[in-house]
Motif scaffolding. Structure first.
Motif, mmCIF file in Angstrom:
data_model
loop_
_atom_site.group_PDB
_atom_site.id
_atom_site.type_symbol
_atom_site.label_atom_id
_atom_site.label_comp_id
_atom_site.label_asym_id
_atom_site.label_seq_id
_atom_site.Cartn_x
_atom_site.Cartn_y
_atom_site.Cartn_z
ATOM 1 N N GLU A 137 -33.790 -28.625 8.982
ATOM 2 C CA GLU A 137 -32.525 -28.507 8.262
ATOM 3 C C GLU A 137 -31.365 -28.233 9.219
ATOM 4 O O GLU A 137 -30.263 -28.745 9.033
ATOM 5 N N ASP A 138 -31.608 -27.411 10.254
ATOM 6 C CA ASP A 138 -30.571 -27.130 11.247
ATOM 7 C C ASP A 138 -30.189 -28.405 11.995
ATOM 8 O O ASP A 138 -29.011 -28.669 12.245
ATOM 9 N N ARG A 160 -28.065 -30.740 9.839
ATOM 10 C CA ARG A 160 -26.646 -30.351 9.830
ATOM 11 C C ARG A 160 -25.958 -30.778 11.121
ATOM 12 O O ARG A 160 -24.797 -31.214 11.113
ATOM 13 N N ASN A 198 -22.098 -26.001 7.851
ATOM 14 C CA ASN A 198 -23.143 -25.160 7.263
ATOM 15 C C ASN A 198 -23.489 -25.593 5.848
ATOM 16 O O ASN A 198 -23.754 -24.754 4.979
ATOM 17 N N ARG A 208 -25.252 -26.568 2.497
ATOM 18 C CA ARG A 208 -26.491 -26.041 1.939
ATOM 19 C C ARG A 208 -27.452 -27.168 1.584
ATOM 20 O O ARG A 208 -27.071 -28.313 1.398
ATOM 21 N N PRO A 219 -29.736 -27.281 -1.335
ATOM 22 C CA PRO A 219 -30.309 -26.736 -2.567
ATOM 23 C C PRO A 219 -31.529 -27.543 -3.000
ATOM 24 O O PRO A 219 -31.560 -28.773 -2.859
#
Length: 381
Positions: free
Chosen positions: A106-107, A110, A117, A119, A121
């Protein structure tokens, strides 16, 4: 033949002036490094020089240059996402080996999507029956048939949809909706402990993108038509499924079976006598070894069979293992399902594909090359 040449050797071979050589280096066409024996002197990669020499012998016609660029040739698209330089892989200027120490997929998403940052969800995805691969293709295909096109939408809307596409793919691989980091969701689905989950995390980070490979090019062509993000990912999956791309780890396992039948040395020698490479070893972009394989293999103890194959193959060929060998070894060490290397590859690379789709859309250009026709001459009208 040496892998590195002096400046004088390069200028003699290519008939260059010093300023032209320096221009080639600054443009990334010839890689340079300091001489270990004399730091004041620079050395230049012989493979880059050979490629430029070959192009000179073929001439400078535009059609020939473009054709050569398709296969491990000159860069053909501008991108700020990923590059291979100094024998390493970089995501937006960050060393992938360092990212793999602690970052999550996920990092990296991004970072590659340049969305700050944003999200991630959890979504409610309905996952059908079938094997993990079947579920993955079916889930993304269903979204590709229904999701809106990229054009005319805000970056925020596209980033939310990117996260949704990635989440749907992960749910399909894992077998149903889940929460938490992607590597933990896959680890739970495959019955891995915390150590196994961390190795999956590391593999996902290392595989997230790899510049303009076959599947990424397919994605960018699709994105250039303004197709949906899911359609772009579908194009990437189709290209990745080939045995020369995401299917390479399976070829590594076939080679291991050969070593069991005839012995490692005989299996390697047989490949060399056939004029073929040993699956899982060597990489055109990494003459001194694939950094992704290095970063992954250093994190766990390989099964003895894989360690023996690596040792003997390196001794005979001089080639280091690549990421395909490392993935096959990881899957064996963690006792993952047979298709795990491909599933890890696809899950990770989905983030890179989306980054390239967004970048291609932002460029506003349709990718439409021309064919160099070599068939029968058209009839005279």
């Amino acid at each position: 033949m040496t892998d590195w040449l002096t400046a004088q050797e390069v200028m003699t071979r290519l008939k260059l002036r010093p300023q032209t050589l320096y221009a080639y280096v600054s443009r990334g066409r010839i890689e340079a490094k300091a001489d270990d024996e004399d730091p004041r002197r620079r050395l230049y990669r012989a493979a880059d020089v050979d490629r430029l020499s070959y192009r000179k012998t073929r001439g400078r016609r535009n059609a020939v240059i473009a054709e050569d660029a398709i296969a491990w040739g000159e860069p053909v698209l501008a991108s700020a996402i990923t590059t291979v330089a100094q024998g390493r892989l970089w995501y937006r200027g960050q060393d992938v080996e360092e990212l793999a120490q602690a970052a999550r997929l996920e990092d990296v998403a991004r970072l590659l999507w340049a969305c700050g940052n944003a999200r991630f969800p959890p979504q409610t995805n309905r996952i059908g029956p079938g094997t993990p691969s079947q579920r993955m293709f079916a889930t993304i295909a269903a979204r590709a048939a229904n999701d809106p096109a990229i054009a005319g939408r805000t970056p925020k809307a596209l980033y939310f949809e990117a996260a949704a596409v990635l989440d749907a793919l992960v749910d399909a691989v894992a077998g149903g909706p889940g929460e938490g980091p992607i590597h933990d969701r896959l680890a739970r689905a495959w019955g891995c402990d915390a150590q196994g989950a961390d190795l999956i995390r590391r593999a996902l980070v290392l595989l997230a993108d790899h510049e303009l490979n076959a599947s990424t090019f397919a994605v960018r062509v699709t994105a250039s038509t303004r197709a949906s993000l899911a359609a772009c990912v579908m194009a990437g999956l189709a290209a990745l499924s080939g045995p020369l791309h995401g299917g390479m780890a399976r070829r590594v396992l076939v080679f291991l079976e050969e070593t069991r039948r005839v012995g490692i040395e005989s299996a390697v020698q047989a490949r060399l006598h056939q004029g073929t490479v040993v699956p899982g070893f060597g990489h055109p972009l990494y003459p001194e070894g694939d950094p992704r394989a290095r970063a992954l293999l250093s994190a766990f103890e390989m099964p003895e069979e894989f360690a023996n194959v690596q040792r003997m193959t390196e001794t005979i060929t001089g080639e280091a293992p690549n990421i395909d060998f490392a993935l096959a070894a990881l899957a064996s060490a963690l006792k993952l399902i047979d298709d795990a290397p491909f599933l890890l590859f696809a899950t990770a690379r989905c983030t890179g594909w989306i980054a390239h789709a967004l970048e291609q859309f932002q460029s506003g250009r349709l990718i439409r090359p021309r064919a160099r026709y070599v068939g029968a001459a058209p009839a005279t009208v």
